[in-house]
Design an enzyme around this catalytic site. Structure first.
Site, mmCIF file in Angstrom:
data_model
loop_
_atom_site.group_PDB
_atom_site.id
_atom_site.type_symbol
_atom_site.label_atom_id
_atom_site.label_comp_id
_atom_site.label_asym_id
_atom_site.label_seq_id
_atom_site.Cartn_x
_atom_site.Cartn_y
_atom_site.Cartn_z
ATOM 1 N N GLU A 44 55.926 -33.337 4.643
ATOM 2 C CA GLU A 44 56.080 -33.082 3.210
ATOM 3 C C GLU A 44 56.028 -34.412 2.447
ATOM 4 O OE1 GLU A 44 59.902 -31.316 2.523
ATOM 5 O OE2 GLU A 44 59.408 -30.695 0.476
ATOM 6 N N LYS A 110 54.498 -25.637 -3.130
ATOM 7 C CA LYS A 110 55.778 -25.138 -2.604
ATOM 8 C C LYS A 110 56.383 -24.097 -3.543
ATOM 9 C CE LYS A 110 60.039 -27.243 -0.692
ATOM 10 N NZ LYS A 110 60.711 -28.549 -0.465
ATOM 11 N N CYS A 147 58.596 -26.801 3.946
ATOM 12 C CA CYS A 147 60.041 -26.948 4.137
ATOM 13 C C CYS A 147 60.829 -25.705 3.712
ATOM 14 C CB CYS A 147 60.505 -28.205 3.390
ATOM 15 S SG CYS A 147 62.032 -28.912 4.067
#
Lengths: 571, 571
Positions: A44, A110, A147
Site C-alpha cells: 500500500e 480503496k 488493506c
C-alpha cells in the site's frame, strides 16, 4: 487449472522518498521479471511510503507521487506490477495501479478508510466507488483491494469474488503489534474461504516513526489454507506459483450457471502464464517467530529504521546497570552493530558500586564503548545555585529529578558533539505512571521500549540471553530490585505498586479503555486502581513530550491514544 | 410577528468535568429562566467539554455523559435548553438535546463531521441521518444544527429552512485563529440570507490544551444582518429577543403556497413566548477587538485556562531581557495576576549587562518577583565533566545548548519545588526553524507564544504598551537586535534570515502547504526557500517534544500539522 507466478514484494519503503521508493520498486520488479513472474505485488502506498501523513496536504507532493508512479509504469515489461500510490482526481484516493508494458492499465481506489487507532485516512482520502475492474492476468481474473478493504466480511473482497474474481490481491501497510499476525491470518483465511477465492496479502516491512511493519505476507488458497508466507521483519521478494482450480469457478455460479454477483468489468493484462510448464514453485512457509522473539525483532527493526532513516549512524545510551537500559543497549547493538553504540555511565553520590559493575560487565559483553562521567560536580553546583531559593525546605522529588536532568544534559551534549542519537530507556509501566523525569531519563531521540511493560522487559532480556546462550545481560541485572538510585536506599516499589500488579491495571485502563469503576467491578483492588488511574492521568503532559518509540501492543502511547492533557474526568 | 427570548450561553466548560459542566449549565439555565427566556442555548458537547478526544473511546465515559444530560434535563422548567452531548445508539453521535419541563423532548445528531486540521470527529462519531425534527418554541419553528453543519451551503440549515424552520440554532465549539470571526460572520450571513432564516450561533469560550475558543456568539436575522453578538474571549449569557416576521414565512413557500422543501416533523415545546408584551431586549453588539488585541486576548485566555484547569496557580518564566520572554511574562501577568508569576534571570558568562537590566526593569514594571541565579557554577562544572570527552574538539552548538539546558534544569527545579508551571518563551519562527534548544528553552508546561511569528511578537508588545499607556515592556527590549547570548557577540541573524524575510516563507511553507518549487516560482528567493525548508523539516523531532501552546493562526504546529518525523521528501 490456471497457474499464476507472483512476486510478493515486501519492501521497506521510506516516507517521502519518492525517488528512492521508485528505485526500490524497480529493483524488485527486475527480480520478478527475471523470475518469470506474471505479476509483482507491492505494498500500500509503496510510492510515497506509509503513512505520509500531512505531506498529503501538499498538492506538490501528490503531483510528484504521480510522476513517480509514471516512472515505475514506464519500466514495466511483461510482468504486471500492482503498486500502491496516491490517486488524485477531484479528491485524493489511497489507490493501487496495475501497470504493464510501460503503462498504467488500471486503477483501484480503496473503499474502506480506517480512521481509528493510529489511522487517519479519512483526514486525507475519499473512498472509491462504483464497480471495481478485475484484471485478467495470465488468464486468471484478479481483484485488487487495499488493506482495510479485507477486514469487512461484506466488503470489496466478497464483491469482487461474487463478480468473477478468482484471486484477490490485497496490498497493505499493516502495522505490527504482538498477536497481530495470528489475527490477520484468521481473518484472511475466513475471507478467502467465504469468498471461495485465493488471496495474496502483501505487507510492507520496516519502521516509520512510532510504527513498525512486520511484512509476513500471506498466500491463501480458495479454501483459506496458507500456501506460503513471507518472512517477518525482513524485506523479501517472495516468488511463488499459485494454482487456481477450475472447480473453484463453479462455486461462484448460481443454480442457473451465472456468477452470483453482478459481473464486474475485466481488463485483460495477459492471457497465459509465463510459468506454464515449469516446475511448480512454492517456497515453504517460514516458521513463525515465538511471541517474545517477535516483540524483540520489532524493537530491533523499529530502532534500526528510525535511526538510519533519520540519517544517524550511531546511538548513545545512558547505562545505569538496571534492566531497562540493559535491554535498550542490547537492542541497539542488534540494530546498529556494537561499534555504533556508545554507553555512558553517570554515577551520582547515590549510585551503588554494583550498578557500575553491572554496566561495565554488560558493555564488555556487548563490545560497546563505555565512558563514565560522574555527575557529582554539576550536581553539587546546581544544589548550591538553588540553595538560596530552597533554604529551609525539605528535600523531595526536586532533588531526585535534578540528578536525572543533569544526566539528560550530558547525554544531549554527547549527542550534539558527536552526532549520536540518544536512545531513552523508559518502559511503558514508567511512562504510564509518570515514573520518570521529564527532560531527564526521557530526554532523547527515540524511546526504544516505551511500549514495553516492565514485566515484558524482563522476558525480553531472558529471551535475548537464551538466544546468546550465555548471560549477555548479567544475571545480577535481572535479579536485583529495580531502583532509580536517586536517593539512599531507593526502590521502585516504594513509589509504585509491584510491577506484576501494576501492569495488568495499566493494560485494562490504557489498552482496555475501562473506567476505574469498571476495573474495580472486574475484581481489581480498588485502592490500586484509583492510585494507578490518578498516576496515568496526571502523567499525560509528560508523555506528550516524550520521543517516539516502537509500538508493540494494540494501544501504545502516542498517536494511538489521543487523550486530552486538560481533563477532569476521574477515569 | 413572533417574539422569542433566547439566552445564548457561551460557557467555558472543562473537558471531562461532567459534574462541573452540569453545574455550569444549570447556573446559566437558572439565569435564563429568571430572565424569562424561552430557550437557553449551550455550546456543542457542553456536557463533556470539547474536544473530549479519546475519552470518547471509554464506554463508561459516554454512559456518564448520558447521566449528566439527564441531570440537566431534570432541572429544566419552562425555558427550553438546547444542550450539546454525546448521544449513543449503535454508534456515537455528536448531538444536541432539547430539554424542557424535566425531560429530553428531542435530539439532533450532527450531520457533517469535520476530520481535518485539528478535528478528528470521524474517529469517534457517526453522522446523523434522516429528516431532522423541528422544535416549536414560543410558536416559532426552530431547527437545531451543530457547528460544521452550518458550513455547507446545501447542508442541514438549508434543509431545515426549506422544511419549515423559521429560526436555526447552531451550537459550536469553534476554535479561534486570527481572522476567524470575520470568516464566520460572512459565512453565517450568507447562510441565513440564502435560507431566509434567522440564525443563532452559540460558541463556547475558553482554552483547552492547544485550542482557545473565542465565544463571540452571533445572532442574525433572516436577511443575514447581525442583530447582536456575544463578547470575545469571555463567558457570557447573552439574553436577547428575536422577532420572527410573518413576511419571512412567505419566502419559504413555493408559488402554490407550500413549503419549498419536504415539510419536517415538528415537536411542540411551547406555543407562546414568555417575553410577549415586554419591552424588546436587544443588547448592542460589542465592538470587535482590533486584530492585534484579539491575538493578545487569545494568548491570555488560553494561558489562564491551561494553567488553572490543570490545577496550577502560579507560573515561572525565565527572563532573558529579550522580547519573547518579555511578552510571555506580560501575558502571564494578565492571565494570572502578577502575584502569581515568578521571574528568573539566569545570566551566563556571555550575558550582557543590558539584558539583566532590561529583565529587572520589566519585572519591576509588572510587579513580578524576580530572582537571579547565575549559571556559571553549573556551566563550569558541566564543561569540566565533558572535557575528557571533548578534548581537542572545537566549540560548537554543543556548548551553546549546554547553557540553555542548565537553565531548563533550574526552571524545572523551581517548578518541582514550588509547584509552579514553567511557561516557555519560544515563538513560531524559532519553533519552525528549530532555533531553540530541546530540553533547554523549550522545557516547560505551556508554550504561550509557540504559534506567534517573531514579527507578530513585536506587534503584540507594542500593542500592550499602547494599552498600558507607557513602556510597560522597556523600549530597549524592543529595539535591540535579537540574540540568544550563548556565545560572545551572538545575534539571531547570524543563524537565521532576518525575521521579516523568514516569516513569510514559513507562512507559505507551513500554513500554505507549498513546496519549495512552488514558493520559488511564486517569487521567493531560491536560496532562502531551500534554507528555510531544510530547517523546518529537520526540526520536526524537536517540535514533537514541545509543550502545547495557544493556536492563533490557521495552522499551528501540534495536532494541526501532522507531518512525519522520518521523511525524505525534500519539501
Amino acid at each position: 487449472m490456471s497457474r499464476l507466478r507472483i512476486a510478493a514484494c515486501q519492501l521497506d519503503t521510506v516516507v517521502g522518498d519518492l525517488d528512492g521508493n521508485v528505485a526500490r520498486i524497480l529493483g524488485a520488479l527486475e527480480e520478478a521479471e527475471s523470475a518469470g513472474a506474471d505479476a509483482a505485488v507491492f505494498p500500500e502506498l509503496a510510492v510515497t511510503g506509509y503513512p505520509p501523513e500531512d505531506l498529503l496536504l501538499k498538492p506538490g507532493f501528490v503531483a510528484d507521487n504521480l510522476k513517480a508512479l509514471e516512472a515505475v509504469a514506464a519500466k514495466t515489461r511483461e510482468c504486471a506490477a500492482v503498486v500502491g500510490f496516491v490517486d488524485a482526481g477531484r479528491d485524493l484516493h489511497n489507490a493501487a495501479a496495475v501497470c504493464v508494458r510501460g503503462e498504467v492499465v488500471g486503477r483501484y481506489r480503496k473503499r474502506l478508510l480506517p480512521n481509528y487507532a493510529v489511522f487517519d485516512e479519512q483526514r486525507y482520502f475519499t473512498a472509491g466507488e462504483g464497480p471495481p475492474t478485475l484484471f485478467e492476468i495470465a488468464g486468471v481474473r484478479v481483484g485488487v483491494s487495499i488493506c482495510e478493504d479485507a477486514w469487512s466480511p461484506n466488503g470489496p473482497i466478497a464483491e469482487q469474488a461474487a463478480g468473477g474474481a478468482e484471486l484477490v490481491v490485497n496490498i497493505n501497510a499493516s502495522p505490527y503489534y504482538a498477536g497481530r499476525l495470528a489475527e490477520r491470518e484468521r481473518m484472511l483465511a475466513t475471507r478467502a474461504a467465504d469468498a471461495s477465492c485465493a488471496l495474496v496479502y502483501v505487507n510492507q516491512v520496516g519502521g516509520q516513526d512510532e510504527l513498525v511493519f512486520d511484512g509476513a505476507s500471506l498466500v491463501l488458497d480458495e479454501e483459506g489454507r496458507v500456501v506460503t508466507a513471507g518472512a517477518q521483519f525482513a524485506e523479501q521478494i517472495l516468488v511463488f506459483d499459485l494454482e487456481v482450480r477450475p472447480v473453484f469457478r463453479k462455486r461462484l455460479l448460481d443454480p442457473r450457471g451465472r456468477y452470483a454477483g453482478p459481473a464486474l468489468p475485466v481488463e485483460v493484462v495477459s492471457r497465459a502464464s509465463r510459468a506454464a510448464g515449469q516446475p511448480r514453485r512454492v517456497p515453504p512457509r517460514p516458521a513463525a517467530l515465538d511471541p517474545v522473539d517477535e516483540v524483540y525483532q520489532a524493537l530491533v527493526l523499529g530502532t534500526r529504521d528510525y535511526v538510519l532513516k533519520n540519517d544517524f549512524t550511531d546511538a548513545v545510551v545512558g547505562l545505569s546497570g538496571g534492566v531497562d537500559s540493559s535491554l535498550v543497549v542490547t537492542v541497539a547493538c542488534d540494530a546498529l552493530g556494537s561499534d555504533h553504540v556508545h554507553g555512558v555511565a553517570m554515577p551520582s553520590r547515590y549510585s551503588s558500586e554494583a550498578s557500575l559493575t553491572d554496566a561495565g560487565k554488560l558493555a564488555a559483553n556487548l563490545g560497546v564503548e563505555l565512558r563514565t562521567i560522574p555527575i557529582e560536580d554539576a550536581h553539587r553546583a546546581a544544589l548550591g545555585m538553588l540553595a538560596p531559593s530552597f533554604a529551609g525546605l525539605p528535600e523531595d522529588l526536586t532533588e531526585e529529578n535534578l540528578q536525572s536532568r543533569i544526566r539528560g544534559v550530558l547525554l544531549m551534549a554527547l549527542s550534539n558533539k558527536f552526532g549520536w542519537i540518544v536512545l531513552t530507556t523508559g518502559n511503558k509501566s514508567e511512562l504510564a505512571t509518570g515514573y520518570s523525569t521529564l527532560y531527564g531519563d526521557s530526554a532523547g531521540g527515540f524511546a526504544v521500549i516505551k511500549d514495553v511493560p516492565k514485566t515484558t522487559v524482563y522476558r525480553l532480556c531472558e529471551h535475548r540471553n537464551r538466544v546468546a546462550g550465555h548471560d549477555l545481560i548479567p544475571t545480577s541485572v535481572l535479579e536485583k530490585a529495580p531502583s532509580a538510585e536517586l536517593r539512599p536506599g531507593q526502590r521502585d516499589d516504594q513509589s509504585l505498586p509491584p510491577y506484576e500488579l501494576l501492569d495488568p491495571v495499566i493494560e485494562a485502563y490504557v489498552v482496555g479503555d475501562q473506567t476505574a469503576a469498571e476495573m474495580i467491578e472486574a475484581g481489581f483492588d480498588p485502592e490500586l486502581v484509583r492510585r494507578v488511574v490518578r498516576l496515568v492521568d496526571r502523567a499525560e503532559y509528560k508523555r506528550r513530550q516524550n520521543p517516539p518509540g516502537v509500538r508493540v501492543t494494540p494501544k501504545a502511547f502516542g498517536k494511538d491514544r489521543r487523550v486530552p492533557i486538560t481533563s477532569r474526568y476521574p477515569g
